[in-house]
Enzyme design. Structure first.
Site, PDB file in Angstrom:
ATOM      1  N   LYS A 131       0.869  -1.186   0.000  1.00 44.26           N
ATOM      2  CA  LYS A 131       0.000   0.000   0.000  1.00 44.26           C
ATOM      3  C   LYS A 131       0.900   1.229   0.000  1.00 44.26           C
ATOM      4  O   LYS A 131       1.573   1.517   0.976  1.00 44.26           O
ATOM      5  CB  LYS A 131      -0.923   0.022   1.216  1.00 44.26           C
ATOM      6  CG  LYS A 131      -1.948   1.147   1.116  1.00 44.26           C
ATOM      7  CD  LYS A 131      -2.911   1.150   2.263  1.00 44.26           C
ATOM      8  CE  LYS A 131      -4.022   2.159   2.010  1.00 44.26           C
ATOM      9  NZ  LYS A 131      -3.536   3.479   1.549  1.00 44.26           N
ATOM     10  N   PHE A 153      -0.557  -0.625 -10.535  1.00 41.63           N
ATOM     11  CA  PHE A 153      -1.032  -1.912 -10.026  1.00 41.63           C
ATOM     12  C   PHE A 153      -2.236  -2.449 -10.788  1.00 41.63           C
ATOM     13  O   PHE A 153      -2.690  -3.557 -10.516  1.00 41.63           O
ATOM     14  CB  PHE A 153      -1.360  -1.837  -8.534  1.00 41.63           C
ATOM     15  CG  PHE A 153      -2.154  -0.641  -8.112  1.00 41.63           C
ATOM     16  CD1 PHE A 153      -3.507  -0.515  -8.392  1.00 41.63           C
ATOM     17  CD2 PHE A 153      -1.529   0.386  -7.417  1.00 41.63           C
ATOM     18  CE1 PHE A 153      -4.223   0.586  -7.993  1.00 41.63           C
ATOM     19  CE2 PHE A 153      -2.252   1.502  -7.006  1.00 41.63           C
ATOM     20  CZ  PHE A 153      -3.611   1.604  -7.294  1.00 41.63           C
ATOM     21  N   ARG A 158     -16.334   0.747  -3.425  1.00 42.66           N
ATOM     22  CA  ARG A 158     -15.470   0.303  -2.338  1.00 42.66           C
ATOM     23  C   ARG A 158     -15.902  -1.126  -2.002  1.00 42.66           C
ATOM     24  O   ARG A 158     -16.780  -1.358  -1.189  1.00 42.66           O
ATOM     25  CB  ARG A 158     -15.620   1.218  -1.122  1.00 42.66           C
ATOM     26  CG  ARG A 158     -14.547   1.011  -0.069  1.00 42.66           C
ATOM     27  CD  ARG A 158     -14.750   1.960   1.106  1.00 42.66           C
ATOM     28  NE  ARG A 158     -14.553   3.353   0.764  1.00 42.66           N
ATOM     29  CZ  ARG A 158     -13.378   3.962   0.735  1.00 42.66           C
ATOM     30  NH1 ARG A 158     -12.275   3.287   1.026  1.00 42.66           N
ATOM     31  NH2 ARG A 158     -13.281   5.242   0.422  1.00 42.66           N
TER      32      ARG A 158
END
Length: 508
Positions: free
Chosen positions: A207, A296, A374
């Protein structure tokens, strides 16, 4: 459509307690709207101005104007006046235009406009609810409308086309090179073990503590966008140069933009933020620091939309297109129940922290890329819990902080569109950040009290904390233990702040 119709609907929606009732009221409003009015109507009902900010503070809004006796303002007329107000530079001309607008509004319309412009419109018509109302009005599947909004980046664009042409028009909203989509986001997990249990076969990725970017290339034309869909191409020449070297003609990439030191460790977030036009350069951003993209996700390649392709296949394609130095480090965990793989995952997470990263993101190998959502197929794990909260007010400091707005009132997003206060903090503020904070908050003042100020909920701040505990003192029933400021997130909007639900999920 008249502004009076919107003001009345806003009042009724605010009084409605059930989500289904709010959706029904919104659907009724959208059915009555002219398609050309729809882009403005849906923005207003979501509590936002199409112009975002128009340079009008609370001191101007609270001034009393004699209301009009009868409603006569049209939606597009109001939007045009607000656009003119946003464009003028002189305070005198801005006040004249605001007086013109308010003088033409009835008392109910004035109240609506004040709340809308100040960011205080709390009617429970969030984007998600407004989209449901729009779908109901047009007789379209909610999922299809939501997908179109995600791919267009704007409910306004979808509203006009959908109301004018019907559900069949939704098919035109596709992932298009050059038009950014809302990024996929992650939920929070307490630790690596919990994340592995929830995702199944997965990959752990570092992260990164940078700025989320989405890069679109069409031939030699490269555009770089932030998570709020702002175009920062002219401030990121390094990204443009790199992406032009990739062996493709068309591509859409998702990643982070970071500044690294000579040891290859990430520099403070403020340095990256300063290079991309942050308002936080007062706290030490260095415009000369070079930036590096780290990707990513790949969402599109040479005519092929990859959003529905499993994550494992998208990553394999990313590995073929992007040099290793520009790809996020990852570890595949094929069997999260195997002790040796769980141990490897824990070790990978520890190594990420040692390299200066925030933690890891655990991603299901089967996950599609859900733009703008999300989802639980992405779970972030950080050793120090942080939340993105909204500043609701601030108290005047004491001692060496006298004359500054110091103790922050922090709020999370509630289900009805309001912000529920979770607690306060004055910790973690440097002198420079304290000075910047005071200047910025003074421009957002709604009311002044002897103890401090309440402000429009516009500033997002990242808060670190040691835990969540129940509390009868605050409306959400929870508060944060040992909260402290990490940084302001000018790359995020209040709509990106964490929810009360996500905070309560962290209760032990």
């Amino acid at each position: 459509m008249r502004l009076a119709d919107i003001a009345r609907a806003s009042r009724d929606i605010g009084a409605a307690s059930a989500r289904t009732e709010k959706v029904a009221l919104l659907a009724e409003l959208f059915r009555a709207a002219d398609p050309a009015d729809a882009p403005v109507v849906i923005m207003y009902m979501a509590g936002r101005l199409p112009q975002r900010r128009i340079g009008v503070g609370w001191s101007s809004l609270k001034e009393r104007r004699e209301p009009a006796a009868e409603p006569r303002l049209g939606v597009r007329e109001v939007d045009a006046l607000l656009t003119r107000i946003a464009a003028v530079s002189g305070k005198g001309e801005r006040k004249r235009l605001l007086d013109e607008l308010m003088g033409a509004a009835t008392e109910e319309e004035q109240l609506f406009l004040v709340r809308l412009i100040s960011g205080e419109l709390r009617q429970g018509a969030l984007d998600a609810v407004a989209v449901e109302g729009l779908a109901s009005a047009a007789g379209a599947p909610v999922a299809d409308v939501r997908q179109a909004v995600m791919l267009s980046g704007s409910p306004a664009a979808v509203a006009e086309v959908l109301l004018a042409e019907g559900p069949s028009a939704l098919g035109r909203f596709r992932l298009t090179v050059g038009r950014p989509v809302l990024p996929m986001l992650a939920h929070t997990a307490k630790n690596v073990g919990e994340a592995l249990a929830r995702t199944g076969p997965c990959a752990l990725e570092e992260k990164l503590d940078g700025i989320r970017i989405q890069v679109h290339r069409d031939g030699d034309d490269v555009r770089v966008f932030t998570r709020t869909l702002a175009d920062i191409t002219d401030r990121t020449p390094e990204v443009v140069s790199l992406v032009r070297t990739l062996p493709v003609r068309q591509v859409v990439l998702d990643g982070e933009l970071l500044a690294f030191d000579e040891r290859g460790r990430p520099r403070p977030f403020q340095e990256t933020s300063g290079r991309t036009g942050s308002t936080l350069d007062v706290v030490g951003a260095q415009t000369a620091v070079p930036l590096s993209p780290v990707f990513f996700e790949v969402l599109y390649v040479d005519g092929e939309d990859l959003l529905a392709v499993p994550a494992s296949e998208r990553r394999a394609l990313l590995d073929r297109l992007v040099p290793e130095a520009q790809r996020v480090r990852r570890l595949v965990v094929a069997d999260p129940t195997a002790p040796e793989e769980r141990a490897a995952a824990e070790a990978f997470a520890s190594e990420a922290l040692e390299r200066g990263q925030e933690g890891v993101v655990v991603k299901s190998l089967d996950a599609a890329y859900s733009a703008g959502r999300r989802g639980t197929s992405w779970l972030k794990v950080k050793p120090v819990h942080t939340l993105d909260l909204v500043v609701l007010g601030a108290e005047w400091g004491h001692g060496r902080r006298t004359g500054t707005l110091s103790n922050l009132h922090l709020g999370a997003r509630a289900a009805d569109g309001s912000f529920a206060m979770l607690g306060k903090t004055f910790k973690g503020l440097t002198d420079a950040l304290l000075a910047w904070q005071t200047e910025r908050l003074r421009k957002l003042v709604v009311t002044e009290e002897p103890w401090g100020v309440t402000v429009r909920p516009e500033l997002v701040v990242e808060i670190a904390f040691d835990g969540v505990q129940r509390s009868t003192r605050y409306p959400a029933g929870v508060t944060l233990r040992f909260a402290r400021v990490v940084r302001y997130r000018d790359d995020k909007l209040p709509a990106d702040a964490d929810t009360v639900e996500s905070v309560t999920a962290l209760l032990p």
